[in-house]
Design a protein around this motif. Structure first.
Motif, PDB file in Angstrom:
ATOM      1  N   ILE A 391      -3.791  -4.181   2.467  1.00 51.25           N
ATOM      2  CA  ILE A 391      -5.055  -4.003   1.740  1.00 51.25           C
ATOM      3  C   ILE A 391      -5.120  -2.595   1.153  1.00 51.25           C
ATOM      4  N   SER A 392      -5.517  -2.499  -0.097  1.00 48.97           N
ATOM      5  CA  SER A 392      -5.666  -1.208  -0.765  1.00 48.97           C
ATOM      6  C   SER A 392      -6.702  -0.346  -0.050  1.00 48.97           C
ATOM      7  N   ASP A 395     -10.352   3.097  -2.339  1.00 48.72           N
ATOM      8  CA  ASP A 395     -11.749   3.116  -2.776  1.00 48.72           C
ATOM      9  C   ASP A 395     -12.626   4.138  -2.067  1.00 48.72           C
ATOM     10  N   MET A 428      -6.056  -2.354  -5.743  1.00 51.36           N
ATOM     11  CA  MET A 428      -7.485  -2.434  -5.447  1.00 51.36           C
ATOM     12  C   MET A 428      -8.193  -3.368  -6.423  1.00 51.36           C
ATOM     13  N   GLN A 431      -7.762  -6.917  -5.356  1.00 52.74           N
ATOM     14  CA  GLN A 431      -8.399  -7.302  -4.098  1.00 52.74           C
ATOM     15  C   GLN A 431      -9.905  -7.062  -4.068  1.00 52.74           C
ATOM     16  N   LYS A 432     -10.391  -6.133  -4.891  1.00 48.39           N
ATOM     17  CA  LYS A 432     -11.811  -5.775  -4.862  1.00 48.39           C
ATOM     18  C   LYS A 432     -12.278  -5.492  -6.287  1.00 48.39           C
ATOM     19  N   ASP A 433     -13.568  -5.482  -6.476  1.00 44.17           N
ATOM     20  CA  ASP A 433     -14.111  -5.078  -7.772  1.00 44.17           C
ATOM     21  C   ASP A 433     -14.021  -3.561  -7.904  1.00 44.17           C
ATOM     22  N   ASP A 435     -15.750  -0.659  -8.983  1.00 46.95           N
ATOM     23  CA  ASP A 435     -17.150  -0.347  -9.286  1.00 46.95           C
ATOM     24  C   ASP A 435     -17.240   0.926 -10.130  1.00 46.95           C
TER      25      ASP A 435
END
Length: 674
Positions: A391-392, A395, A428, A431-433, A435
């Motif tokens: 997982i990145s 963030d 990232m 795997q995720k938004d 922002d």
């Protein structure tokens, strides 16, 4: 397909023979031939290095360079030694693992560059265009992206390569990736996944004096897992036992002495006597508290078969390549931040993957010790479950500030849309938004604190460029800059160095609070928070180091190991160098004092040895012996003869001649070693 079908005849001098490639090697090589990025996920010791060799060779034939990225300096040194074999193919090999401030111009004269993730990232900070010189990027142990500390550095490097030079081939190598398809999507790569092991691995659990595997159970007797260790050693094998703390690793090695006979007369004046005694029995412990030299010696003696059993903390599993026929994980929990937490499956797989030495063992044995029904259930789950996904970790606000400053300073980004474009190339983003608020918040911090200026188009200020080039956290730059508001005080400046987020400090125990608080009051600091106390303790360790306190006295006084002192001095070396560089801009009158402080931290010396330390092969011990025997400057030695130097304890005839010759060539300017 054989080795000779892929490489020239000269390559057989490296492999030693011509042999059939494994299926996963053929698959990966064919994909690289087709100019595909590739993620290879296969068990330890299954020939991943040969795939890396092919990527390097392919780039070399195309007139391009290769970058081989590893997570640790120890691994970089090991990989560099291995890649030196490629010189037989007329390749030029080099390594760069430090001096983040130095420009990457050295790559022009080399074909293969071995680097850590941090060094690769710092080179891009200085000159992103260098990436266009590379035809292949090999990211070894690519699963390290999951690590909160090192992971974002590697993710940044690979994302930068995707933006700057999408034609460069990227080869990711790992033994433990469960979400390999996500990484492949990020890097636009194909995947090669296999469970093949060159040495088959038997897995099992040691529980209630029994060995339990999928196919059988075996009663071990009163000696429990010690019977397995003794059997392996008697059959000519070696064993690794992983414990969850330094103390437990040492206690376990001490216990083993009672069960294994002394078989050699090993002696080493520099090692702890307890360790020397163990090595005579073919036993050693290994953890970060040992000095760098002691760890290297233990690793080398294990590779040579002189040491039969190492009791180690899990850090060994992520370090140099030390396979053994038998691996026992004695603890699957770790005490951290006041809690006992389970070790991750990724770490467990890394440790068990060490079992089985290619060319020596027909079978490897990897067992987990369970002391209770709960730990037995946890062991079963660990053996049957997949490693956690990679997982990145990019963030965090701290990393956002660091990376965004680097992107602006290097010219890779100047507007909001450039930053968004970069972050959309990261894992990232898969795997995720991403922002926009976090990017805007980082920009606000950097602008408010003078690292960048502009509203729509951003530019790095002088402070911003210097901070990025020095490869330090912007918060570190602010703390160091605030130190320059004070008159020079050795203790105070060491404290400021240790208050920076780039230092990982030594925890302060409650029994130490009184004398640490005295230190803080002495420098007029009245912050007695846990962070301040730990920073003060680390500063006190460094104070002892630069005033030539004997290593044994430092370790006894502060209840730490020689390796801890070396690690803190290494980190403080770079931060103190950054402080010196900042002083050259913001407080010129402090420049000379801070330059000397940096040398003292780097070498562990008092001010009177600064001149002598310029001479190659003269460290803190030899410099003090020379000084105490009347050789107080480089000129004193240059005017002397090797015969006079040879009379001093610890100086051989050849070393004395070399030192005098070097002294005659050295100018008065101190240079930083490369």
């Amino acid at each position: 397909m054989k080795v000779s079908d892929v490489f020239p005849d000269e390559f057989l001098n490296i492999t030693g023979s011509d042999f059939e490639l494994y299926k996963h090697q053929i698959d990966a090589i064919e994909r690289l031939k087709n100019n595909e990025n590739v993620i290879v996920s296969v068990p330890t010791a299954s020939g991943k290095s040969l795939i890396g060799y092919y990527a390097i060779y392919k780039a070399f034939l195309a007139g391009k360079k290769s970058m081989y990225i590893v997570p640790l300096r120890s691994l970089a040194m090991e990989k560099y030694e291995e890649l030196l074999n490629l010189r037989s193919l007329n390749m030029r090999i080099t390594i760069s693992i430090g001096d983040y401030d130095s420009p990457p111009s050295f790559i022009k004269n080399n074909d293969v560059i071995v680097v850590t993730s941090e060094r690769a990232d710092s080179m891009i900070h200085h000159d992103p265009d260098i990436i266009n010189d590379f035809g292949a990027i090999i990211a070894d142990e690519i699963h390290i992206i999951n690590d909160e500390d090192r992971g974002p550095r590697l993710e940044t490097v690979l994302s930068s390569i995707r933006v700057i030079n999408p034609d460069a081939l990227i080869l990711g190598l790992s033994a433990t990736i469960s979400n390999v398809n996500e990484l492949a999507q990020w890097l636009n790569a194909s995947t090669v996944v296999s469970n093949f092991r060159a040495v088959p691995l038997e897995l099992g659990i040691i529980y209630k004096k029994r060995l339990i595997t999928d196919s059988y159970e075996r009663y071990l007797g009163q000696l429990d897992e010690l019977s397995l260790i003794k059997d392996i050693i008697n059959d000519g094998g070696q064993a690794l036992v992983f414990r969850n703390s330094r103390k437990n690793a040492e206690k376990y090695a001490e216990m083993l002495i009672q069960h294994l006979p002394e078989f050699n007369d090993f002696n080493n004046d520099g090692m702890p006597e307890s360790l020397v005694k163990m090595i005579r029995h073919g036993i050693a412990y290994h953890h970060a508290g040992l000095s760098n030299e002691d760890r290297r010696n233990i690793e080398e003696m294990f590779k040579n078969g002189y040491i039969k059993v190492i009791s180690a903390t899990p850090t060994l599993a992520a370090g140099v390549n030390l396979p053994a026929r038998l691996v026992i994980i004695r603890d699957i929990t770790r005490y951290s931040n006041g809690y006992s937490r389970p070790i991750s499956n990724i770490e467990i797989q890394q440790m068990l993957g060490r079992a089985g030495r290619p060319k020596y063992d027909k079978m490897g044995y990897g067992y987990i010790y369970a002391a209770s029904p709960a730990s037995y259930d946890a062991a079963k789950k660990a053996l049957s479950g997949e490693p956690e996904p990679v997982i990145s970790k990019m963030d965090s606000q701290r990393l956002m500030r660091f990376n965004i400053l680097a992107l602006i300073s290097s010219g890779m980004a100047s507007r909001m849309e450039d930053l968004i474009l970069f972050y959309n190339e990261t894992l990232m983003a898969i795997q995720k938004d991403v922002d926009d608020y976090y990017i805007e918040s980082a920009l606000y911090f950097l602008k408010e604190n003078g690292f960048i200026d502009g509203d729509v188009t951003y530019n790095a200020t002088r402070l911003g460029r210097l901070t990025s080039d020095l490869y330090i956290d912007p918060e570190t730059a602010l703390i160091l800059k605030s130190a320059l508001d004070h008159d020079y005080d050795e203790k105070l400046y060491l404290y400021y160095i240790c208050r920076t987020p780039d230092m990982i400090n030594i925890p302060a125990g409650t029994r130490e609070y009184e004398y640490i608080e005295d230190f803080l009051e002495d420098i007029n600091v009245f912050d007695f928070s846990e962070e301040s106390l730990s920073a003060a303790k680390t500063a006190m360790v460094l104070l002892g180091w630069i005033n030539e306190m004997p290593m044994q006295k430092i370790t006894d006084t502060y209840n730490i190991g020689p390796g801890d002192v070396q690690q803190k001095a290494s980190s403080a070396d770079w931060i103190s160098y950054s402080l010196y560089r900042l002083s050259s801009v913001y407080k010129k009158e402090m420049e000379s004092k801070l330059f000397h402080l940096n040398i003292r931290i780097k070498e562990g010396i008092k001010p009177d040895l600064i001149d002598l330390i310029k001479i190659p092969k003269v460290g803190r011990v030899r410099a003090r012996r020379l000084y105490d025997n009347g050789f107080k400057t480089v000129d004193d030695i240059a005017r002397s003869s090797p015969e006079n130097i040879e009379k001093i304890f610890g100086f051989s005839k050849n070393l004395a001649a070399e030192i005098v010759n070097s002294a005659m060539k050295i100018s008065s300017m101190y240079y930083r070693s490369q």
